[in-house]
Design an enzyme around this catalytic site. Sequence first.
Site, PDB file in Angstrom:
ATOM      1  N   ASP A  12       0.855  -1.186   0.000  1.00 42.75           N
ATOM      2  CA  ASP A  12       0.000   0.000   0.000  1.00 42.75           C
ATOM      3  C   ASP A  12       0.890   1.234   0.000  1.00 42.75           C
ATOM      4  O   ASP A  12       1.764   1.384   0.872  1.00 42.75           O
ATOM      5  CB  ASP A  12      -0.901   0.021   1.239  1.00 42.75           C
ATOM      6  CG  ASP A  12      -2.020  -1.002   1.148  1.00 42.75           C
ATOM      7  OD1 ASP A  12      -2.240  -1.537   0.046  1.00 42.75           O
ATOM      8  OD2 ASP A  12      -2.668  -1.257   2.176  1.00 42.75           O
ATOM      9  N   ASP A 131     -14.101  -6.125  -4.348  1.00 42.95           N
ATOM     10  CA  ASP A 131     -14.227  -6.218  -2.893  1.00 42.95           C
ATOM     11  C   ASP A 131     -15.651  -6.639  -2.568  1.00 42.95           C
ATOM     12  O   ASP A 131     -16.602  -6.094  -3.141  1.00 42.95           O
ATOM     13  CB  ASP A 131     -13.930  -4.873  -2.230  1.00 42.95           C
ATOM     14  CG  ASP A 131     -12.497  -4.413  -2.454  1.00 42.95           C
ATOM     15  OD1 ASP A 131     -11.643  -5.264  -2.763  1.00 42.95           O
ATOM     16  OD2 ASP A 131     -12.236  -3.204  -2.316  1.00 42.95           O
TER      17      ASP A 131
END
EC number: 4.3.2.10
Length: 271
Positions: A12, A131
């Site tokens: 990330d 997701d």
Amino acid sequence: MTLTRRIIPCLDIKDGRVVKGTNFLGLRDAGDPVELACRYNEQGADEVVFLDITASRENRGMIIDVIQRAADELFLPLTVGGGIRTLDDVQKTLRAGADKVSINTSAVQNPALISEAAQAFGTQCVVVAIDVKRRTSPEPGKTMIPLPDQSSCWYEVVTHGGSQPTGIDAIAWAKEAENRGAGEILLTSMETDGTKEGFDIPITSAISESVGIPVIASGGVGTFDHFYEGFVYGKADAALAASVFHYGEMTIADVKDYLSKKGIAIRPHTQ
């Protein structure tokens, strides 16, 4: 699908820096994504994913610089996601040196982006990240999936980092993404993400069986056996993890050795 299963670390990145901590020894700068990616390269990673979580569009140039540096130093495929909203974003990301782009919220908001990117750059470049969250109340047109506790649920696609419900059935969306030209699905279950209790096997296997393109399982790895379960029971083609690698709880080489001994076909780790 693929004959050998892939192990993929995910970084990330915010404003050009890795935001999840690491405890790798010997790193000059634990916040530099290129240095971390090179370490994973040495450990035998099959690919690396950079997820840009930079909030502001003004700082998007930083990820381009990171991609360019990574492309110069890495000898493995690089996928970049986060903030890719237009065909121009796709082009800039690939031109900087990424091998693939991952699109998530933008694909739900504008499904034509999948088709446009696939037509312009090839399906092999397009990863659609999905997701999902479990929903226990049956709804018309939604695919109910059995769970280990004998109950069942359907899985809803969520966007904006899991915060926005869409009402879209995950299996239907995965099929649509494939039909529009996605080359891979990156599936993350919000139920298991961060729990270290293993992948969400019911939805991973359901989507793997519903599409003919590779599925990358993401969210929940805590042990070596979780990788094995993702491949054998989840039928995933690849497994993505972050914290277990960043914090040194296990190395990619160790994971590959474990899987190889369990009979899973993986690309051998070579120093």
